[in-house]
Design an enzyme around this catalytic site. Structure first.
Site, PDB file in Angstrom:
ATOM      1  N   ASP A   1       0.833  -1.203   0.000  1.00 19.82           N
ATOM      2  CA  ASP A   1       0.000   0.000   0.000  1.00 19.82           C
ATOM      3  C   ASP A   1       0.871   1.258   0.000  1.00 19.82           C
ATOM      4  OD1 ASP A   1      -2.473   1.827   1.032  1.00 19.82           O
ATOM      5  OD2 ASP A   1      -3.159  -0.084   0.243  1.00 19.82           O
TER       6      ASP A   1
ATOM      7  N   HIS B   1      -3.797   6.105   3.372  1.00 22.07           N
ATOM      8  CA  HIS B   1      -4.514   4.900   2.963  1.00 22.07           C
ATOM      9  C   HIS B   1      -3.942   3.656   3.648  1.00 22.07           C
ATOM     10  CE1 HIS B   1      -5.977   1.878  -0.096  1.00 22.07           C
ATOM     11  NE2 HIS B   1      -7.016   2.698  -0.132  1.00 22.07           N
TER      12      HIS B   1
ATOM     13  N   SER C   1     -11.261  -1.091  -0.543  1.00 21.57           N
ATOM     14  CA  SER C   1      -9.920  -1.048   0.044  1.00 21.57           C
ATOM     15  C   SER C   1      -9.952  -1.407   1.519  1.00 21.57           C
ATOM     16  CB  SER C   1      -9.321   0.355  -0.071  1.00 21.57           C
ATOM     17  OG  SER C   1      -8.605   0.517  -1.250  1.00 21.57           O
TER      18      SER C   1
END
Length: 531
Positions: free
Chosen positions: A228, A295, A482
């Site tokens: 990520d 994220h 996600s």
């Protein structure tokens, strides 16, 4: 919190299926330019008689992914250059030299090779798609016994995948399509009565969940690997180099990812540097937070809430604008295979990104084969379903139910997102291979508190202010498949933790047993005990 398994995949129905099956990726020009990329337009490409028209995809405009064995062969490189000469192109010498300087393991390693324009050519565009077609056309005319024929046939586009943060689906403003610029907030708080799916700051009054020591566990921690945006400091997590830290990194492996960046001749193309989420701004002069800032930390925080006894190893393959270069994913997977060969444990791999392919499943064979090598070692792979509200295959999730010849492999799961009320999130993709549903709409998790954009609160009197969505703080609510994927990955890690200390168990058998248990029993995580 519940996780659902769909025993029967959705089948075809009469008429239009839910979501446009032709849905493609839309990225703004500035992001494409930042990564040296372009979108393949199916209706603007040349076709040979009988050739199937490709689908849309995003790829580095002048880069091919080539097996390292090919670039190490003088004969193969000469054949490629001779073939590409007909369209005015060649492989860059720097790419070939760099490929030959790399150390390769026993498996196939794909290396990015930059295309250059021949000195004698004029008005030529270095485009990887026509270059790939030229190579495939020429290879069809080669004898079956040609050296490295199968490796030459494996040359592919260098796809750019996207993360699964949210903005809006077309003009519907429903939330769900990967955000591409600015912060991911759809509406300013208070402007509309309906909440959006974007990144919003929240307050969490609870502390981090209790984590048992290794001694209390009675065996090594379950390892969840995440590919990520990298790590960032947070009050919940120790420094990544601290003893027995929950969130850790692999600096040598991260260096391999950094070194895999295509060998451009002086071009300023965005590259992955280090293992930290640096929170790069899409436009420093404007200063709003980038779409995928934080994220990775959100993903790690979700696993921490469900499986605090595990550990997360983060590899940075995603830029803060959400773009994931395929060559970076290959490098990360190569590193994981090498570490496992050296005895390092990997139990779960979580991939909260994906993309569309120009020729369907075959275009993703290289990555699929690579993750299958991990699955053969007992690694359960969890993939986000994608956020385009489409039935078009989104990879790698679309390969999750694909049968593989040979010995059994550990499961691979495609995960869609649910709303808090249990309904399927409007943005979530649908596909027969996506059989798992987990919370993914406005989930709450950890966010880097040091990141702040330039946008101000809508209303401020100095001491009093409305919510500032560009100053997120240590926690936020965010939506996307996600975030459904790490919820499932964390649940798997919690279930695997129960097996710690068991007498020698085949890792593939253990992985399959855990997933079968989750299928047969409606999984509820965490177990709630009223007070």
């Amino acid at each position: 919190m519940t996780i659902d398994y769909i025993p029967e995949p959705p089948g075809a129905t009469e008429g239009e299926r839910f979501g446009p099956p032709w849905q493609g990726v839309t990225l703004p020009r500035e992001i494409l330019d930042r990564h040296g990329a372009k979108i393949l337009d199916p209706w603007a490409v040349g076709l040979d008689p009988g050739e199937t028209r490709p689908d849309s995809t995003v790829y580095r405009a002048d880069v091919l992914l080539v097996p390292g064995t090919v670039l190490r062969s003088d004969e193969a490189v000469t054949w490629i250059d001779a073939t590409l000469a007909d369209i005015g192109l060649k492989l860059s010498e720097e790419s070939v030299v760099r490929a030959r300087e790399r150390d390769y393991g026993p498996g196939t390693t794909w290396v990015p090779a930059v295309l250059e324009i021949n000195e004698e050519s004029r008005d030529v565009r270095a485009d990887a798609w026509p270059a790939l077609r030229a190579l495939r056309r020429a290879l069809d005319g080669e004898p079956a016994e040609r050296a490295l024929r199968s490796e030459l046939a494996d040359i592919s586009l260098d796809h750019l995948f996207v993360g699964s943060a949210t903005s809006g689906i077309g003009s519907l403003n429903l939330g769900g399509e990967p955000a591409t610029s600015g912060h991911a907030v759809i509406d300013e708080p208070g402007v509309t009565a309906r909440p959006g799916y974007g990144r919003v700051p929240v307050t969490v009054v609870a502390g981090p969940p209790r984590r048992r020591t290794v001694e209390q566990l009675g065996g090594p921690r379950i390892t969840v690997v995440m590919l990520d945006t990298g790590v960032a400091g947070h009050p919940w997590f120790k420094p990544v180099d601290a003893a027995d830290a929950f969130l850790t990194v692999d600096p040598p492996g991260q260096q391999l990812i950094e070194d895999t960046h295509p060998a451009y001749a002086g071009r300023d193309i965005a590259r992955l540097v280090g293992y930290e989420d640096l929170g790069h701004l899409p436009n420093p002069l404007v200063g709003t937070l980038n779409s995928h800032t934080g994220h990775g930390l959100m993903l790690a925080g979700l696993v921490a809430q469900i499986a605090p006894d595990a550990r997360v190893v983060m590899y940075k393959v995603m830029h803060s604008d959400g773009v994931v270069p395929e060559e970076a994913v290959h490098a990360a997977l190569d590193r994981l295979l090498a570490r496992m060969d050296d005895g390092e444990p990997v139990d779960v791999l979580c991939c909260s990104f994906g993309g569309f392919a120009e020729t369907g499943d075959p275009a993703m064979n290289a990555l699929f084969n690579k993750v299958n090598q991990l699955r053969a070692r007992g690694v359960i792979v969890v993939n986000a379903a994608g956020n385009y509200a489409t039935t078009r295959p989104f990879y790698l999730a679309a390969l999750s139910e694909t049968a593989v010849q040979g010995p059994p492999l550990a499961p691979m799961l495609g995960v869609a997102a649910k709303n808090p009320d249990g309904t399927i999130a409007i943005f979530s993709n649908e596909h027969p291979a996506v059989r798992w549903l987990a919370p993914g709409a406005m989930v709450v998790s950890t966010f880097p508190p040091q990141f702040r954009g330039a946008q101000n609160a809508t209303l401020s009197t100095g001491e009093r202010a409305s919510l500032d969505c560009d100053a997120v703080g240590p926690f936020c609510g965010w939506s996307g498949t996600s975030f459904a994927a790490p919820v499932v990955a964390g649940t798997i890690a919690a279930e695997l933790t129960k097996t710690i200390g068991q007498v020698v168990v085949d890792p593939v058998e253990r992985a399959r047993t855990v997933i079968d248990t989750m299928i047969n029993d409606k999984v509820v995580r965490p177990e709630v005990v009223p007070i």
